[in-house]
Each structure stands twice: as structure tokens, then as C-alpha cells.
Design an enzyme around this catalytic site. Structure first.
Site, PDB file in Angstrom:
ATOM      1  N   CYS A  41       0.789  -1.236   0.000  1.00  0.00           N
ATOM      2  CA  CYS A  41       0.000   0.000   0.000  1.00  0.00           C
ATOM      3  C   CYS A  41       0.815   1.276   0.000  1.00  0.00           C
ATOM      4  O   CYS A  41       0.692   2.082  -0.922  1.00  0.00           O
ATOM      5  CB  CYS A  41      -0.934   0.016   1.203  1.00  0.00           C
ATOM      6  SG  CYS A  41      -2.357  -1.036   0.974  1.00  0.00           S
TER       7      CYS A  41
HETATM    8  C1  UDX Z   1      -0.954  -0.068   5.580  1.00  0.00           C
HETATM    9  C2  UDX Z   1      -1.963   0.782   6.358  1.00  0.00           C
HETATM   10  O1  UDX Z   1      -1.587   0.794   7.753  1.00  0.00           O
HETATM   11  C3  UDX Z   1      -3.372   0.279   6.159  1.00  0.00           C
HETATM   12  O2  UDX Z   1      -4.303   1.103   6.840  1.00  0.00           O
HETATM   13  C4  UDX Z   1      -3.664   0.266   4.654  1.00  0.00           C
HETATM   14  O3  UDX Z   1      -4.941  -0.174   4.352  1.00  0.00           O
HETATM   15  C5  UDX Z   1      -2.629  -0.575   3.919  1.00  0.00           C
HETATM   16  O4  UDX Z   1      -1.315  -0.090   4.229  1.00  0.00           O
HETATM   17  P1  UDX Z   1       0.256  -2.396   5.925  1.00  0.00           P
HETATM   18  O5  UDX Z   1       0.955  -2.097   4.633  1.00  0.00           O
HETATM   19  O6  UDX Z   1      -0.301  -3.739   6.138  1.00  0.00           O
HETATM   20  O7  UDX Z   1      -0.949  -1.359   6.147  1.00  0.00           O
HETATM   21  O8  UDX Z   1       1.306  -2.175   7.104  1.00  0.00           O
HETATM   22  P2  UDX Z   1       1.675  -1.114   8.200  1.00  0.00           P
HETATM   23  O9  UDX Z   1       1.613  -1.771   9.507  1.00  0.00           O
HETATM   24  O10 UDX Z   1       0.929   0.136   8.052  1.00  0.00           O
HETATM   25  O11 UDX Z   1       3.221  -0.878   7.877  1.00  0.00           O
HETATM   26  C6  UDX Z   1       3.663  -0.479   6.579  1.00  0.00           C
HETATM   27  C7  UDX Z   1       5.171  -0.365   6.534  1.00  0.00           C
HETATM   28  O12 UDX Z   1       5.602   0.747   7.322  1.00  0.00           O
HETATM   29  C8  UDX Z   1       5.926  -1.576   7.095  1.00  0.00           C
HETATM   30  O13 UDX Z   1       7.037  -1.834   6.262  1.00  0.00           O
HETATM   31  C9  UDX Z   1       6.396  -1.118   8.467  1.00  0.00           C
HETATM   32  O14 UDX Z   1       7.575  -1.765   8.890  1.00  0.00           O
HETATM   33  C10 UDX Z   1       6.646   0.348   8.198  1.00  0.00           C
HETATM   34  N1  UDX Z   1       6.542   1.169   9.418  1.00  0.00           N
HETATM   35  C11 UDX Z   1       5.352   1.295  10.072  1.00  0.00           C
HETATM   36  C12 UDX Z   1       7.660   1.875   9.863  1.00  0.00           C
HETATM   37  O15 UDX Z   1       8.754   1.778   9.265  1.00  0.00           O
HETATM   38  N2  UDX Z   1       7.532   2.698  10.955  1.00  0.00           N
HETATM   39  C13 UDX Z   1       6.352   2.841  11.633  1.00  0.00           C
HETATM   40  O16 UDX Z   1       6.317   3.605  12.597  1.00  0.00           O
HETATM   41  C14 UDX Z   1       5.240   2.108  11.188  1.00  0.00           C
END
Ligand code: UDX
Length: 442
Positions: A270
Site C-alpha cells: 500500500c
Molecule cells: C498499511 C496501512 O496501515 C493500512 O491502513 C492500509 O490499508 C494498507 O497499508 P500495511 O501495509 O499492512 O498497512 O502495514 P503497516 O503496519 O501500516 O506498515 C507499513 C510499513 O511501514 C511496514 O514496512 C512497516 O515496517 C513500516 N513502518 C510502520 C515503519 O517503518 N515505521 C512505523 O512507525 C510504522
């Protein structure tokens, strides 16, 4: 109600299908691939997601879910259809609407043959304006009917986090439910479905609902890139980002629980794709999206920070044995789309390192990407055995256990996700991390 989920064998589609079936609706889960469809009918989920298998089997047992390749019959027999097909990025960053188009054509044809009212709901992530300007004209053309008169149209974006998608769908307290609708009659159907779910409901226009999805993801992605930039600065000036973050969070306007974990950057299906698509849409709309572009730029470079730290501690990497721990873009999934681990591994390989990789569930995904360029280890201890250094790329819980690092040769740990507390490591390790002031010897 009877519902059909188009793209029901995909990630969002299958999650939606089993969750809607668990609320007592009869769901037709429509996919193109016969093998996937028959697996679903046998109770074998084709993706990994907590609780999915159980909900799928419950639904099959209660005869509330049927997977099928027959889109037309599914639409004819249902009141609402959800379009959940993929919208992958194209070379220029815009999204590929090929599957949305295909689904719309077939739904349109089915509507042409169907008696009675039906609501078409776009759940796929599409840039603002797509439903009104692209989907509706196709539906009207192929059905010979009029939107808002003969059939309804809604947009209902998904806010599912991988690894907890079922929970997010069933308990949308954290995210709310956004219903964009062409008119009141259309929205009344979705309101009826979602009244069963415990989450705030927002009703709005089709275009606004589409934009909410992009704005949210861009906002969260921007926070992560911001955190990474601040962490990189902290490192240079010799302060610990985690301490700085604690201080930031004392301000209620910032608050706790934000997306402020610094590390090797964001991946997944996403954030990268959606920010890219919004950049593309902005440029088309003659807006220069400076923040969005910066969000992506910081994120592209961030994985290399882990490689830079490895070189800082280890010197030249040629011939060095390096274990990369964690392949998935985040814990709880085997998904490696846009995973920072890919950039890290490729950079280590191009520096001449010998790379062993480990992930509790994503090794098969890794194999498809790296082929025979790396060594795959089924246990973390095997990956670390005799390694000169390791790079932590995903924050799986097991990597926080200090004892797993004991059989390393070089005892250099580069923590790309801040999962380890160096004070808890035994003596003789060199620990460095993103956002950490300097390498420390334990
Ligand atoms: C995300 C959105 O949270 C969700 O609402 C949407 O519908 C789809 O995209 P997702 O991709 O499953 O969900 O994962 P998420 O937990 O949001 O993390 C995305 C990425 O960001 C991961 O690689 C995670 O490691 C990274 N991340 C997240 C960080 O590097 N730092 C953070 O503080 C949070």
C-alpha cells in the site's frame, strides 16, 4: 444479504469475503484462477493471515461462502458486489486499471441481464475520480442502464493492515468505515451491511472516499519518512532517536502511538504504491507534490543506511558472511512486496558479501526474488552460524532474544528496526542501529 466479492481470491477480497460471511451474509467469492477458487472451496486459504483459515472453514461449513469463477451468475444472485481487484503500479507510478476495467465490463454485462436493483461497490484502491469517470461509464455502457436509477454505486476503501487484516475488518474501531455513495439509496445498502460492525461510519461522496484512502496512507508514510530523517540526523549528531522520540511524544499534539518507528523504511502493497499514485495524480492535476516526493525519496534511501552502518563497523564487505534477518516488509506476513530487505540484500551482494537469509514465514517469497543468489536458512541460528555480521530488517519478536546471536563469528549486529536492547546482549558484541548515536561494544 447476498454479496459478491470480485477479486475474492486476492488479499483484500478474501479477507472481506470471509468477514462478511461471518456476519451471516451469503458471499460469492469470485476469482479468475480455477485452482485458487477450488482451494478456497476446500477451505485452504491461499494467503497467510491470522484467523483466515478458521473463518473460511466456518463460512464453508455454514454454507455462507461459495468461491466461483462465474462473475455474472454471482452478480445476478447478489444485492451488492464489491470490486476488490488489484490496482498495481505502472512504470510512471500511476495505477493500472486493467483489472478494474475487466471487472466493470463483466459486472455491467451481468447488470444488463439482471432484474432488480444492485449496488456496485469499489473497494480497490483507485485515485479520486476513477469510480465516477471510469467505472460508472463502463457499467452504464455494458448494462444499458443508468447509475443512480437502475443500479447504485459506492466506494468503500479498505484500511486493513497485513497480519491483522481480519481483526481490522471485523473491528474497525481504529479506522472507522468510509462509505462514498452516488446517492442515498446506494449508501443505504452499505449502511445495512456495516451496521453490524463496531466502528464510526462516515458517509461522503465517491470522490472524497477515494481521496480519504490516499490521504491516510500518504499521511502515515510521511510520518515514517519524517521519523527516518530525524533518526538519521540524530545518529550524525550523536543522540539516540528513541530518546528524542520519547521527548516528542510528551507533546499531546504529537502524542504516543504515531507511526514514528525509525528504521529501514516502509514497504508493503500500500504505502509505496499509494503515495506513488498520488504523486502521479497530483502531477496530472498540475500540483507539485513536494512532501509526497520527499516521503518516497527518503524511503528509497533508508534501507541503504543499514548497509552503510554495516560497512562502518566491518569495513569492506567482500567475502564477508552476512545474515539478513527478516525478509517480510513487516512481521506477521510472508509478503515481500517493496520490502526494504530486498534493497538491503541486493546492496550487500553488490558489495561482494555472502548473504544468508532467514524469515520465519517469508522464505518462499524470498526465493522467488533472490533465486540462488543467497543462502536460505530455515532457522535463525543456522543463518547466524559463523556470520561476520547480521542485519535485522524486520522486527520479528524472535530477533529480540539476545541468546540467538551467540553462535555468530563476528558478533556485529546492525539493528535496522531497533528490536534489541544492547544492554541485554552478552559481552563481546558490537551493536549499531539506525538512529543510534554510535556503535557500542558490549
Ligand atoms: C498499511 C496501512 O496501515 C493500512 O491502513 C492500509 O490499508 C494498507 O497499508 P500495511 O501495509 O499492512 O498497512 O502495514 P503497516 O503496519 O501500516 O506498515 C507499513 C510499513 O511501514 C511496514 O514496512 C512497516 O515496517 C513500516 N513502518 C510502520 C515503519 O517503518 N515505521 C512505523 O512507525 C510504522
Amino acid at each position: 444479504m447476498n454479496l459478491s466479492v470480485i477479486g475474492g481470491t486476492g488479499y483484500v477480497g478474501l479477507t472481506a469475503a470471509v468477514c462478511l460471511a461471518s456476519k451471516g451474509h451469503l458471499v460469492f467469492c469470485v476469482g479468475r484462477n480455477e485452482e485458487k477458487v477450488s482451494k478456497i472451496n476446500m477451505g485452504i486459504p491461499i494467503i497467510y493471515e491470522e484467523n483466515l483459515e478458521k473463518l473460511l472453514n466456518d463460512a464453508l461449513e455454514k454454507k455462507k461462502l461459495v468461491a466461483t469463477t462465474n462473475l455474472k451468475d454471482a452478480v445476478k444472485e447478489s444485492d451488492v458486489s464489491f470490486i476488490c481487484v488489484g490496482t498495481q503500479s505502472m512504470e510512471d507510478g500511476s495505477i493500472d486499471l486493467g483489472q478494474v476495467e475487466g471487472a466493470s465490463v463483466e459486472i455491467g454485462q451481468a447488470l444488463g441481464e439482471k432484474e432488480g436493483y444492485h449496488v456496485v461497490t469499489v473497494k480497490s484502491t483507485v485515485v479520486p475520480g476513477t469510480t465516477e469517470d471510469f467505472v460508472v461509464p463502463i457499467l452504464e455502457r455494458f448494462s444499458g442502464k443508468k447509475a443512480g436509477v437502475d443500479f447504485g454505486v459506492c466506494v468503500n476503501p479498505e484500511f486493513l493492515r497485513e497480519g491483522r487484516a481480519i481483526r481490522d475488518f471485523l473491528f474497525p474501531k481504529d479506522t472507522g468505515i468510509v462509505i462514498g455513495a452516488l446517492d442515498e439509496r446506494s449508501s443505504s445498502f452499505l449502511l445495512e451491511i456495516f451496521k453490524e460492525f463496531d466502528g464510526e461510519i462516515m458517509e461522503t461522496s465517491l470522490r472524497c472516499a477515494e481521496m480519504v484512502k490516499y490521504a491516510r496512507n500518504a499521511y502515515l508514510a510521511k510520518d515514517i519518512s519524517f521519523a527516518n530523517e530525524i533518526a538519521n540526523i540524530c545518529q550524525k549528531i550523536g543522540v539516540d532517536y528513541l530518546e528524542v522520540r520519547k521527548g516528542m511524544e510528551m507533546d499531546v499534539r504529537i502524542g504516543k502511538g504515531r507511526f514514528l518507528d525509525a528504521g529501514v523504511g516502509f514497504g508493503g502493497s500500500c504505502f509505496p504504491k499509494d503515495v506513488q499514485a498520488l504523486v502521479s495524480k497530483s502531477v496530472q492535476s498540475e500540483i507539485k507534490p513536494r512532501m509526497l516526493e520527499a516521503t518516497l525519496k527518503v524511503n528509497e534511501e533508508q534501507p541503504f543506511m543499514a548497509v552503510r552502518l554495516t560497512k562502518q563497523v566491518l569495513g569492506a564487505l567482500r567475502g564477508k558472511k552476512i545474515a539478513v534477518l527478516g525478509m517480510a516488509f513487516k512481521p506477521g506476513t510472508d509478503d515481500m512486496r517493496e520490502a526494504p530487505s530486498v534493497r538491503i540484500v541486493n546492496a550487500l551482494l553488490s558489495e561482494g558479501a555472502e548473504v544468508a537469509v532467514y524469515d520465519p514465514i517469508a522464505l518462499n517469497s524470498a526465493r522467488k526474488i533472490f533465486g540462488d543468489k543467497v543462502i536460505y536458512k530455515k532457522r535463525v541460528a543456522e543463518a547466524l552460524n559463523k556470520a561476520d555480521a547480521c542485519v535485522i530488517a524486520t522486527e520479528w519478536k524472535e530477533f529480540a532474544e539476545p541468546s540467538i546471536y551467540n553462535n555468530m563469528r563476528g558478533r556485529v549486529i546492525i539493528d535496522g528496526r531497533r528490536v534489541l536492547d544492547p544492554r541485554k546482549l552478552p559481552q563481546g558484541f558490537i551493536y549499531h542501529a539506525i538512529g543510534f548515536p554510535k556503535a557500542v561494544k558490549t
